[in-house]
Scaffold this motif. Structure first.
Motif, PDB file in Angstrom:
ATOM      1  N   LEU A  73       2.437   0.179  -9.456  1.00 57.70           N
ATOM      2  CA  LEU A  73       1.340   0.366  -8.167  1.00 57.70           C
ATOM      3  C   LEU A  73       0.325  -1.078  -8.351  1.00 57.70           C
ATOM      4  O   LEU A  73       0.090  -1.429  -7.273  1.00 57.70           O
ATOM      5  N   TYR A 117       0.165   7.137  -4.213  1.00 59.42           N
ATOM      6  CA  TYR A 117       1.250   6.776  -5.284  1.00 59.42           C
ATOM      7  C   TYR A 117       1.397   7.970  -6.165  1.00 59.42           C
ATOM      8  O   TYR A 117       2.524   8.256  -6.596  1.00 59.42           O
ATOM      9  N   ALA A 118       0.560   8.582  -6.413  1.00 58.38           N
ATOM     10  CA  ALA A 118       0.661   9.449  -7.694  1.00 58.38           C
ATOM     11  C   ALA A 118       1.639  10.701  -7.497  1.00 58.38           C
ATOM     12  O   ALA A 118       2.526  10.652  -8.717  1.00 58.38           O
ATOM     13  N   LYS A 119       1.900  11.008  -6.483  1.00 56.93           N
ATOM     14  CA  LYS A 119       3.102  11.766  -6.169  1.00 56.93           C
ATOM     15  C   LYS A 119       4.537  11.068  -6.133  1.00 56.93           C
ATOM     16  O   LYS A 119       5.569  11.533  -6.489  1.00 56.93           O
ATOM     17  N   ASN A 150       5.461   7.702  -6.984  1.00 53.03           N
ATOM     18  CA  ASN A 150       6.065   6.906  -8.113  1.00 53.03           C
ATOM     19  C   ASN A 150       6.716   5.724  -7.647  1.00 53.03           C
ATOM     20  O   ASN A 150       7.804   5.457  -8.161  1.00 53.03           O
ATOM     21  N   TRP A 185       5.468  12.729   0.182  1.00 52.66           N
ATOM     22  CA  TRP A 185       3.941  13.126   0.045  1.00 52.66           C
ATOM     23  C   TRP A 185       3.725  14.637   0.239  1.00 52.66           C
ATOM     24  O   TRP A 185       3.042  15.210  -0.329  1.00 52.66           O
ATOM     25  N   SER A 192      14.461  10.817 -12.589  1.00 52.54           N
ATOM     26  CA  SER A 192      14.247  11.558 -13.594  1.00 52.54           C
ATOM     27  C   SER A 192      14.292  10.938 -14.967  1.00 52.54           C
ATOM     28  O   SER A 192      14.037  11.102 -15.972  1.00 52.54           O
ATOM     29  N   LYS A 193      15.088   9.537 -14.747  1.00 53.15           N
ATOM     30  CA  LYS A 193      15.258   8.965 -15.768  1.00 53.15           C
ATOM     31  C   LYS A 193      13.985   7.935 -16.014  1.00 53.15           C
ATOM     32  O   LYS A 193      13.908   7.267 -16.687  1.00 53.15           O
ATOM     33  N   ASP A 194      13.197   7.737 -14.894  1.00 56.73           N
ATOM     34  CA  ASP A 194      11.934   6.974 -14.696  1.00 56.73           C
ATOM     35  C   ASP A 194      12.453   5.707 -15.198  1.00 56.73           C
ATOM     36  O   ASP A 194      11.439   5.231 -16.103  1.00 56.73           O
ATOM     37  N   THR A 251     -10.790  -3.984  -9.275  1.00 53.37           N
ATOM     38  CA  THR A 251     -12.176  -4.102  -8.896  1.00 53.37           C
ATOM     39  C   THR A 251     -12.339  -3.001  -7.871  1.00 53.37           C
ATOM     40  O   THR A 251     -13.347  -2.069  -8.006  1.00 53.37           O
ATOM     41  N   TYR A 258     -12.427   0.389  -9.397  1.00 53.55           N
ATOM     42  CA  TYR A 258     -13.731   0.677 -10.126  1.00 53.55           C
ATOM     43  C   TYR A 258     -14.898   1.073  -9.139  1.00 53.55           C
ATOM     44  O   TYR A 258     -15.569   1.774  -9.353  1.00 53.55           O
ATOM     45  N   PRO A 302      -7.548   9.485  -2.874  1.00 55.57           N
ATOM     46  CA  PRO A 302      -7.622  10.540  -3.905  1.00 55.57           C
ATOM     47  C   PRO A 302      -6.676  11.722  -3.278  1.00 55.57           C
ATOM     48  O   PRO A 302      -6.113  12.767  -4.289  1.00 55.57           O
ATOM     49  N   THR A 303      -6.705  12.089  -1.957  1.00 57.11           N
ATOM     50  CA  THR A 303      -5.950  13.025  -1.488  1.00 57.11           C
ATOM     51  C   THR A 303      -5.332  12.855  -0.094  1.00 57.11           C
ATOM     52  O   THR A 303      -5.755  11.814   0.262  1.00 57.11           O
ATOM     53  N   GLU A 309      -6.411  13.662   2.452  1.00 58.17           N
ATOM     54  CA  GLU A 309      -7.626  13.746   3.276  1.00 58.17           C
ATOM     55  C   GLU A 309      -8.336  12.040   3.284  1.00 58.17           C
ATOM     56  O   GLU A 309      -9.292  11.986   4.094  1.00 58.17           O
ATOM     57  N   PHE A 345       0.380   9.521 -12.838  1.00 58.75           N
ATOM     58  CA  PHE A 345      -0.768   9.653 -11.927  1.00 58.75           C
ATOM     59  C   PHE A 345      -0.997  11.241 -11.626  1.00 58.75           C
ATOM     60  O   PHE A 345      -2.318  11.663 -11.658  1.00 58.75           O
ATOM     61  N   ILE A 373      -3.884  19.376  -4.278  1.00 51.29           N
ATOM     62  CA  ILE A 373      -4.518  18.241  -4.915  1.00 51.29           C
ATOM     63  C   ILE A 373      -6.144  18.273  -4.872  1.00 51.29           C
ATOM     64  O   ILE A 373      -6.587  18.491  -3.883  1.00 51.29           O
TER      65      ILE A 373
END
Lengths: 472, 377
Positions: free
Chosen positions: A67, A101-103, A105, A141, A199-201, A341, A344, A353-354, A356, B88, B102
């Motif tokens: 990421l 990215y969260a879902k 990877n 996603w 699954s092996k990541d 940054t 942050y 974040p979602t 949306e 994440f 989410i």
């Protein structure tokens, strides 16, 4: 006195780009306003360094699974592009069709999606929705790979209507089902292989490859569907053709474009402009470029009311300050830190974040984020060794009588060259008072990094810390 | 805000990257553990025994010391249904208490909003480290994020103290001035003043703090020291958050995991000593968690992403002991090669919110969950 032409051009470049330094501004001014709008809306060669060269400097960007490296890569593209509208448009769609990215990877598929936004983001909205529905990152996603002819998964069908086109309240639950059925069989070609890899990541032995789209006839529900009052054996493209015809879609797209490219808050005059954009939407055959042309030529957009009517998003804040300071024109160590940054400040590229997207406008402002914003811009713009800041110093010297600036000249000169930025009388008087502490500034014979130059840096720091600098 | 009776605070230490449960609380009496972990294991004679079945990682000496004082609750098999092995996403799930959709709001952000609905204290929730973990994010809730307590605030890069003072003064005037009719300018002004005020108050904390405890040099120890300084300055901070890592031990696990736990256990030990010295042992409780545990079978050098993990609740007011069942290593009980979670993380949140912080948990964690009796009444 700053001419209105300059102020208007700076406004256009804050919206159709990430702001402009004075050299860029002069190049666009030479084209005239209409010429500048066309140049921005018709991106040619962005002039970025080829990816293979970038990767010699950035091994972390080679693999593009990760990421942080991938977000930094996109940020570099934004910083170095000579077609800022292309990146700004991609950022717009990234916020609207927010995929994270969260879902996944899988940053490589996300960057492919961003590339699709670059390629198609200013074209027909109908074609864009078809591309989006075939986009592997989006399919994962919103679970369209789990949407089967025998058992539907409504996630994509629902969000396509609610968040990506018409908006809630303009369709029924049955329409959602019809929509979801039409997109059955729109899936990934290499899902099984990729899930073993996931699954092996592990990135070994060959690194990550991207997902690709596959249409599986045998998994598609070809039965009759009713959607928004029309009936037929619809497939996904047919559904999209119906969606784009809707008045609610025109309003949705026009409103979102308006809020991103014109103003956070829609006033009466703004509402009129949205209606003009809706008319263009239909008359042009759903062309985004034409809608934006209508916006940029509208009386509203050119009026005082639209100036500084948006809170800068973190990406605009960071990329804008870096472009102004002239840093990171080539890939350089530390770019990942800069890209963090933005996170942050509340906007990590590739990690909305979602679905949306981000809540924009005044919701960007909280105390933690404001401290990050002020500290970042202040530090970036006060460093007198940065090429962009050096250029500001030279311009200040050239514009001053015998190289001497009184406190008001220094404050006004910095406000002009960083924008021009309009500030309240109170803000201006604080800036002037701050400069007056050390009297007139004599820039004649200045040497890199000397006290005279540092005084310019100190003033730029303070301008970057104003309330007004938070706005675009 | 001055109170003589200190109110209770929650300190959170997030172990980022997926802490290896099996090598933290080690099932050292089970042959299966050594079968699956033929390389990446803690030998029987190195484990610090908790009882005749389980033992702490050898780096966890200070935690064992607290365990013997009955101040450590070990919460076994923690996680959620349908485990997600993405760092994440799984961390998001822990942060928002929303495993299925989410989520938008952090659970601690919601808690801060309930504690201080009018946002009167800009320091109710503080993160130590840069950026805001989603757990603390909630629209309308101000949370300070402190990278370095000694330099926290605006313009930390300005070395010249006099120049920095003049710049801060100018900032204060610019953000304090009349905003006119514009609500955004007003919001900016208020937020800028909140940030200045928070920084001014926070900067007083180190001077108000005296302790004989010497924290380690690593970043966690330093952040935990800052937590102690702010906590003991009585600024009304109720939620103090920090994180440490990376616990993502795909390779070279034995060395890196040991070093990380040296740091985590060391920081916890120092903090508990510090609280004891200040007579505040019963006023703060520490939650330690990670987004998931790791795969049962090792990969020859480390371990890959897994499911169920372990959480700890530590403090003078905590009912020490083992909570819940250690998940079985038997193949039939596994979930795709992972330990199966048998305790929902939201039941721990519920216990903390209701029994420690006195809040109504259900709206914060999105539902009713049975809770353990983690705190002394």
């Amino acid at each position: 006195m700053i001419s209105n032409d300059t102020a208007l051009m700076a406004h256009l470049l804050r919206r159709a780009g990430f702001g402009a330094n004075r050299n860029e501004l002069e190049e666009y001014l030479a084209m005239g306003y209409d010429g500048a709008v066309e140049a921005l809306l018709n991106p040619s060669d962005p002039g970025n360094m080829p990816d293979d060269l970038i990767r010699r400097y950035h091994v972390e960007q080679s693999e593009l699974r990760d990421l942080a490296g991938s977000a930094a890569y996109w940020m570099y593209r934004m910083i170095s592009t000579s077609c800022p509208m292309e990146e700004k448009t991609a950022l717009f769609w990234h916020g609207l069709f927010a995929t994270g990215y969260a879902k996944l990877n899988q940053a490589r598929s996300l960057l492919n999606q961003v590339e699709m936004f670059r390629r198609s983001g200013l074209g027909s909205f109908e074609e864009l929705l078809v591309e989006l529905s075939k986009d592997p990152a989006m399919i994962v996603w919103l679970d369209n790979n789990e949407n089967h002819g025998t058992a539907i998964n409504e996630n994509y069908g629902r969000e396509l209507l609610e968040l990506f086109s018409m908006g809630i309240g303009n369709y029924s639950e049955d329409d959602i089902k019809g929509c979801a059925r039409a997109f059955t069989g729109w899936t990934l070609g290499n899902a099984e292989y990729m899930s073993i890899r996931a699954s092996k990541d592990s990135i070994w032995p060959y690194g990550r490859i991207a997902w690709h789209f596959d249409y599986r006839e045998e998994d598609h529900d070809d039965g009759e569907k009713t959607f928004l009052g029309e009936t037929g054996n619809f497939n996904g493209e047919d559904i999209i053709a119906i969606i784009v015809k809707q008045e609610s879609t025109a309003r949705f797209v026009a409103t979102r474009l308006f809020q991103f490219f014109a103003a956070d808050v829609i006033t009466e005059a703004g509402e009129k402009t949205i209606e003009e954009m809706m008319a263009t939407y239909f008359s042009s055959g759903y062309e985004i470029r034409d809608m934006l042309r209508t916006l940029f030529h509208s009386d509203y957009f050119k009026s005082e009311e639209a100036r500084f009517a948006r809170v800068k998003g973190p990406v605009e804040m960071v990329v804008g300050a870096i472009r102004m300071a002239g840093n990171y024109q080539n890939p350089a160590l530390g770019i990942e830190k800069v890209s963090n940054t933005m996170l942050y400040m509340g906007q990590g590229l590739l990690q909305p974040p979602t679905v949306e997207g981000w809540h924009e406008g005044s919701e960007w402002i909280d105390s933690g984020a404001l401290v990050e914003r002020v500290n970042f811009a202040a530090k970036e713009l006060s460093d007198v060794s940065s090429p962009g800041v050096r250029s500001i110093i030279h311009r200040l010297e050239a514009g001053a009588d015998q190289g001497v600036l009184d406190p008001a000249d220094l404050a006004d000169g910095c406000l002009d060259l960083l924008g021009p930025i309009e500030v309240s009388e109170e803000t201006r008087s604080v800036l002037v008072e701050y400069a007056a502490r050390q009297g007139d500034l004599d820039l004649s014979g200045h040497q890199p990094g000397d006290e005279a130059e540092k005084r310019v840096g100190n003033m730029l720091r303070l301008v970057a810390a104003t309330r007004e600098y938070q706005l675009a | 805000m001055t109170t003589t009776k200190r109110e209770k605070s929650l300190i959170v230490i997030q172990l980022s990257g997926g802490n290896d449960y099996l090598n933290t609380v080690v099932p050292y009496s089970e042959g299966k553990y050594y079968d699956y972990r033929s390389t990446v294991n803690i030998p029987q004679d190195k484990v610090i025994p908790i009882d005749d079945r389980y033992g702490f990682n050898p780096s966890m000496g200070p935690v064992k010391f607290l365990w013997d004082e009955r101040k450590v609750a070990i919460i076994n098999g923690i996680g959620y249904q349908n485990p997600n092995r993405s760092h994440f996403r799984s961390m998001d799930i822990w942060h928002t208490a929303e495993p299925d959709s989410i989520g938008k709001e952090g659970w601690l952000g919601r808690a801060i909003r309930d504690i201080d609905p009018l946002g009167e204290n800009v320091l109710t929730g503080i993160n130590f480290g840069r950026g805001l973990p989603r757990a603390l994010a909630c629209p309308g809730v101000s949370v300070a994020s402190v990278g370095d307590l000694d330099t926290y605030g605006l313009f930390p890069d300005v070395q010249d103290e006099e120049l920095r003072m003049f710049t801060l003064e100018a900032f204060s005037k610019m953000y304090g001035g009349a905003a006119g009719r514009d609500p955004v300018m007003e919001l900016l002004g208020q937020t800028g003043q909140d940030a200045l005020q928070g920084a001014d108050i926070l900067r007083t904390a180190p001077a108000m703090y005296k302790s004989s405890v010497e924290y380690g040099p690593d970043s966690l120890a330093q952040n935990v020291k800052s937590i102690s300084q702010v906590f003991h300055a009585n600024l009304g901070a109720k939620i103090l958050y920090t994180q440490h890592g990376p616990f993502d031990t795909h390779s070279g696990e034995l060395l890196s995991h040991a070093k990380l736990w040296d740091e985590v256990a060391g920081a916890i030990g120092c903090l508990m000593d510090d609280l004891k010295e200040h007579g505040t042992e019963d006023d703060a409780s520490i939650l330690v968690f990670s987004e998931f545990g790791r795969r049962i079978q090792d990969n020859g050098s480390g371990s890959d992403h897994g499911s169920a993990g372990v959480a700890f609740m530590i403090g003078g007011a905590v009912n020490g002991g083992m909570y819940g069942e250690y998940p079985s290593l038997a193949e039939a009980e596994q979930i795709d090669g992972d330990l199966r979670a048998n305790n929902d993380f939201r039941s721990v949140y519920t216990g903390i919110l209701e029994d420690w912080m006195g809040l109504d948990a259900a709206p914060i964690v999105n539902g009713q969950f049975e809770k353990f009796d983690l705190f002394k009444s």
